[in-house]
Each structure stands twice: as structure tokens, then as C-alpha cells.
Design a protein around this motif. Structure first.
Motif, PDB file in Angstrom:
ATOM      1  N   ARG A 105     -26.716 -18.126  34.353  1.00 33.61           N
ATOM      2  CA  ARG A 105     -26.059 -17.448  35.216  1.00 33.61           C
ATOM      3  C   ARG A 105     -25.539 -18.177  36.482  1.00 33.61           C
ATOM      4  O   ARG A 105     -24.251 -18.222  36.918  1.00 33.61           O
ATOM      5  CB  ARG A 105     -26.549 -16.066  35.838  1.00 33.61           C
ATOM      6  N   PRO A 135     -21.615 -11.497  35.886  1.00 36.72           N
ATOM      7  CA  PRO A 135     -22.450 -11.732  37.131  1.00 36.72           C
ATOM      8  C   PRO A 135     -22.379 -12.957  37.769  1.00 36.72           C
ATOM      9  O   PRO A 135     -22.087 -13.328  38.854  1.00 36.72           O
ATOM     10  CB  PRO A 135     -24.012 -11.613  36.795  1.00 36.72           C
ATOM     11  N   MET A 211     -22.346  -4.217  32.912  1.00 37.69           N
ATOM     12  CA  MET A 211     -21.753  -5.328  33.987  1.00 37.69           C
ATOM     13  C   MET A 211     -20.236  -4.979  33.745  1.00 37.69           C
ATOM     14  O   MET A 211     -19.653  -5.090  35.040  1.00 37.69           O
ATOM     15  CB  MET A 211     -22.260  -6.570  33.795  1.00 37.69           C
ATOM     16  N   THR A 281     -28.796  -5.210  35.890  1.00 40.48           N
ATOM     17  CA  THR A 281     -27.700  -5.090  36.795  1.00 40.48           C
ATOM     18  C   THR A 281     -28.379  -5.061  38.463  1.00 40.48           C
ATOM     19  O   THR A 281     -27.601  -5.465  39.116  1.00 40.48           O
ATOM     20  CB  THR A 281     -27.203  -3.713  36.761  1.00 40.48           C
ATOM     21  N   HIS A 284     -28.704  -8.774  39.188  1.00 44.87           N
ATOM     22  CA  HIS A 284     -27.210  -9.234  39.368  1.00 44.87           C
ATOM     23  C   HIS A 284     -26.334  -8.845  40.414  1.00 44.87           C
ATOM     24  O   HIS A 284     -25.733  -9.508  41.322  1.00 44.87           O
ATOM     25  CB  HIS A 284     -26.382  -8.822  37.959  1.00 44.87           C
TER      26      HIS A 284
END
Length: 566
Positions: A105, A135, A211, A281, A284
């Protein structure tokens, strides 16, 4: 201000001083690429593409990128396709025990910074697809703070075995069952052949679709764009609309930090509860808030809002609704509409309007998404817990499953990696009533945050899903919804966190309603055990994971790779 094609214009950072060295060498390269001097005066837009032939999540993105680029050209902009890393949990978790997944990420975020900031481009269209792309792209948008819009790149079709529905979540769970001898190899093979019928992200309410919903709730996509079928024409229409809109956003100078306000994050958190979304989530969103240089405490926001956030839809594996039914019922837009007074309608969106303005007069086309007044459940789908085993926090995904035992006490059975845990299960070392402790998987201890889901699914396959709880500092698949599992415990075991002090036989209590997870150990005993631990050293990793290990911040800051402010 002068006007150009009916728009207000402003100086663009990408237009270098004529005659300067930056202007001259760039002009030499771009003229050789066929661009004209007129092209070089236009808004220069990065199309962030995670295309890859390694995973079905990404293999359609080149086509989406082409549609976005043409829309940008038609709107008077100059598009540049920018490639980044393209991680897929189901492909890239094979190497190094899954430790590349979360760090990928941040690699995406830094990929984007290098290419977009280095070239001084004016805006971005981010093609959001698999779990870590959205993210990572949101983090880059928050960090760079240039006009950015998200094009949602769709979910895959799922299949059937006779009359039985099968998707990637069933295959993942089935592998755990096969490991424990609960299903045959032939059945697992057939499931894997029938589960996916098109390009796109996992079809359940895992991290990807969660997301995508978050992107719209934050105001970073145009209204009604999430979720969307990857195999349908609607996705390409939406992508073209995003490509057209970004050019106006550049002229308007509408930037992410004008959108990513406390109201926007509150809407995102409410939407995750409403769809019984992925626990991933939380970290993120915290990472996005940190990159936006705000003081927003996303973990605290989840705790503050969880008891007043109803569940409005139950998409598989949380319930019987399909992602297609959620899509057809209005998706994220229906969630934000049906939350009613719980929605912060003053939040700005990439449409250049407030969320309230985009929702005004619109009604969901079906009743798939329930209302806040008549929800599927008024109990939180995600519960954050604390206690002497998780002084900072631990996370439990409950979904709609409040008909199960919500308080358990049992002896710890400890493992330091998933392989040993699964072998322990096979050997009968874990029995009904035990609390399996799986540790050493945190962001530093991994390094990179290892995946605990295969152990959870193996427990289910062994027929112990309702009888063995799990406490881990690892992460869980966004699709997981099995057993009583406390995930992402912080502080992590690495470096002396309480989870690393637990020994076999210690009594652990998980009390969902009291929001607690505790071990029967007093502070003095904890300090005695902590003082006996060997000094923390480097893991011996090389390359990207070594960099990550040395730079990663705690989960409370979203596990980002930037130093604390102050």
C-alpha cells in the motif's frame, strides 16, 4: 481571470518558464513523442494505473485507462498514464508469509509521489481496484494535495456449482477446510474453477468493495459510482465521466484536503458500519487522515460512532444480498441517503457540490439498502475492544452475528506463526474452549503485518469455529466473518506488547459487550515477563521489507511511513 473553453483559468504548476532548462529538456522529449506546444499548455493529468497480468483484479485496467485518457483529451487536458505496484492478496501473499501485502500500500503511495510530484503534474485520476490500491491512492492524494478523482474499476462476477453460489471467499474458506480434511481436493478444484467469471475485485463485501464505498462516502468519487460491475458498460461510462471532471477540477483548484474533512471521514466510518465492511478500512482511513496532515483520530471515531451506526445492508459473506443487488439498489449513494440525519451532508465532494446537494431529490431505486429508522441491525458490525491484552485497541468483526456467545474465557494456546498454528490444529493441540494466540504478525514484528485468516479458516475447517476464539496482532482478510476473532491487537507482540507475554495456559477473557479483551495477569507479572525478553533486533529482512520495518509508524497512525509531526 481569462477564460479558456468557457472555464476560468489559472497558472498551472506544470507550465514551466519558457526558455528555462526544465522547459527545454521536457519540450525536447515531448515533441519527440508527438505532442504540440498547444498540448504542453494544457492541464497535465496523471492516470494512475495498477494494471497487471498477475491478477484478475487488474487485468482489465488498461482498457479503463484508455477510456479515461480519451475523456481527458476531449475535455481539454493532457493525460499521462502512470504505472504503480499492483498487489493482490490472493497472489502476492504467497511470498514471505504474506508480509508484502500491507507494505505494498505504501509502495503505491510513494510510486505516485515520485512520478506525479517529480513531474509536477496538475491532477490525478486514480483507477481504484484491489484491496491496497484505493487506500494507497487515497494516501497519495492526501499527501500531494493536487486535484484528484477516483474511477471505481469494478467487481468481478461470481459463479455457481449447480444451485450453489461460489465466489473467491468460498474458495479461500474451502482451502482452510481442505487443510483440515473437511472437503476433498476435487471439490476445492471445482470451486476454484467456478468462483470467478469476469475481471474485477472480489465480489463480496471485502476490503476492495468496502474501500470503493469509502471512496464515495469520502466524496472522492462522483455520486453513484460505487460499487460497479467490472464487466458492465456502466464502469466505462463512469470512468469517462471522471476523466472529463478532473480537467474542470484542475481549473477550479479543488483539492483533496478541501474534501477530506472530519465530516467526510465521519461519513466514511458510518458507511463502513452500514455495509458491515472490512476492518481493514480502519487502518487505511487512519493512514489517509495522517497523510492529509490532520489530527483526526479514526480509531477514536470508530469507537465513538459504533453504537449509533446501524447496519443497512448485508452483502455476502455478511448476509444473503449479492454485490449486484447492492449496486442495483444504489450502492454507496443509497447508504449515504438512507443514513438520513446521521450523514454529514455539508461535506464537499469532487462533483464541486456538497454531499447534501448531490443527494437532494434522489431516491434509491430498490429497498436493498434499509433505512436508519428500520435497519437490518442497530448493533455495531465492528467492535473495538481494549483491555490489558490490547491497551491501545483490538478489532472484532461481528456483522449481524449477535446470536452467538459474546463472552468467552479459556486457556491460551500460543503460536508465533501461521504454519505452526495450523500444524498445531492438525496435531490436536487446540481443543474446544481454548483461545488461540497468534502473534508476531504486527507491522514491525512481521515486518509488514502477516495474514491470520488462513488460521481462522483452518479452525473453521476443523469444526472448531464456534468453540475456539482467536487473538492476534495480524491482519484478517476483509472477507473473513468466521468465529470470535480479535484482530490487529495493539501494541503488537514485537517489542514487548502484552500479547508477546502470554504463555500457554494463561486465562484470556473476550467480552464483546463490555468491549474488553484481558489476560489474567497482573501488572507486576507482566513486567517480570517483559524484562526477561531478549533485546529487539532487526528481523534480517532485506529490500523493501527492511525499509518498511525501519520506518513504519504504529497502527494508531495508520502504519504510514512518515515521521510524527511536532
Amino acid at each position: 481571470m481569462a477564460t479558456k473553453d468557457g472555464r476560468n483559468t489559472r497558472p498551472l504548476r506544470s507550465n514551466y518558464e519558457i526558455g528555462s532548462s526544465f522547459w527545454a529538456v521536457r519540450r525536447a522529449q515531448w515533441r519527440a513523442m508527438g505532442l504540440t506546444d498547444e498540448d504542453m499548455e494544457k492541464p497535465k493529468i496523471a492516470v494512475i494505473n495498477t494494471s497487471s497480468e498477475l491478477a484478475i483484479c487488474f487485468n482489465h485496467l488498461d482498457h479503463v485507462a484508455a477510456v479515461v485518457k480519451q475523456a481527458i483529451r476531449d475535455a481539454g487536458g493532457l493525460p499521462f498514464e502512470v504505472r504503480t505496484a499492483a498487489p493482490s492478496d490472493f497472489i502476492h501473499s504467497a511470498g514471505n508469509a504474506g508480509k508484502y501485502i500491507l507494505p505494498s500500500r505504501d509502495l503505491i503511495t510513494n510510486d505516485i509521489e515520485v512520478q506525479v510530484e517529480g513531474a509536477q503534474l496538475d491532477g490525478m485520476v486514480c483507477l481504484a481496484s484491489c484491496d491496497k490500491t484505493a487506500p494507497g491512492q487515497l494516501m497519495a492524494a492526501a499527501r500531494l494535495n493536487i486535484p484528484t478523482i477516483f474511477a471505481i474499476c469494478g467487481y468481478q462476477g461470481s459463479g455457481h456449482m449447480g444451485e450453489e453460489h461460489v465466489d473467491i471467499e468460498e474458495v479461500f474458506l474451502g482451502a482452510g477446510h481442505h487443510a483440515m480434511g473437511a472437503i476433498t481436493l476435487d471439490r476445492l478444484k471445482e470451486m476454484s474453477e467456478k468462483a470467478i467469471t469476469s475481471s474485477g475485485v472480489c465480489s463480496g463485501m471485502g476490503t476492495a468493495n468496502s474501500m470503493h464505498t469509502v471512496c464515495e462516502a469520502l466524496g472522492m468519487t462522483l455520486p453513484g459510482h460505487a460499487p460497479v460491475r467490472a464487466a458492465g458498460g456502466g464502469m466505462l461510462d463512469n470512468a469517462a465521466e471522471a476523466g472529463k471532471r478532473i480537467v474542470d477540477m484542475v481549473w477550479e483548484d479543488l483539492r483533496p484536503r478541501q474534501i477530506l474533512t472530519e465530516a467526510a471521514f465521519e461519513n466514511a466510518v458510518r458507511s463502513v458500519f452500514a455495509v458491515s465492511g472490512s476492518i481493514n478500512t480502519i487502518k487505511h482511513l487512519q493512514a489517509v487522515a495522517t497523510e492529509a496532515d490532520t489530527d483526526i483520530d479514526v480509531y477514536g471515531m470508530y469507537e465513538r460512532l459504533m453504537d449509533s451506526s446501524p447496519v443497512l445492508v448485508a452483502v455476502r459473506p455478511n448476509g444473503d444480498s449479492s454485490i449486484e443487488e447492492f449496486d442495483d439498489g444504489g450502492g454507496a449513494r443509497a447508504i449515504l441517503k438512507n443514513l438520513g440525519a446521521l450523514t454529514r451532508t455539508e461535506a464537499m465532494t469532487v462533483a464541486g457540490k456538497t454531499l447534501g446537494e448531490t443527494l437532494d431529490g434522489w431516491q434509491p431505486p430498490t429497498d436493498t439498502v434499509k433505512t436508519a429508522e428500520a435497519p437490518l441491525s442497530d448493533k455495531p458490525a465492528i467492535v473495538l475492544v481494549r483491555g490489558n491484552l490490547a491497551p491501545d485497541t483490538g478489532i472484532i468483526k461481528l456483522g449481524l452475528r449477535y446470536d452467538r456467545k459474546l463472552k468467552v474465557t479459556g486457556p491460551a494456546v500460543c503460536f508465533d506463526n501461521p504454519i505452526d498454528a495450523i500444524e498445531g490444529l492438525k496435531a490436536g493441540k487446540v481443543t474446544a474452549g481454548d483461545v488461540l494466540v497468534l502473534r508476531g504478525l504486527g507491522v514491525r514484528g512481521g515486518p509488514g503485518m502477516g495474514m491470520a485468516s488462513r488460521v481462522v479458516f483452518a479452525i473453521e475447517g476443523a469444526g472448531l469455529g464456534e468453540d475456539v476464539a482467536v487473538v492476534t496482532d495480524g491482519q484478517l482478510s476483509g472477507l473473513v466473518n468466521k468465529g470470535l476473532v480479535v484482530g490487529e491487537v495493539t501494541p503488537e507482540a514485537h517489542g514487548g506488547g502484552p500479547l508477546g507475554l502470554v504463555r500457554d495456559g494463561d486465562q484470556i477473557t473476550i467480552d464483546v459487550l463490555a468491549r474488553r479483551v484481558d489476560v489474567d495477569m497482573d501488572d507486576a507479572e507482566m513486567e517480570t515477563r517483559r524484562s526477561a525478553l531478549p533485546p529487539v533486533g532487526h528481523s534480517g529482512q532485506r529490500g523493501w521489507l527492511s525499509i518498511y520495518e525501519g520506518e513504519v509508524e504504529p497502527l494508531s497512525r495508520g502504519a504510514v511511513l512518515i515521521p510524527p509531526r511536532g
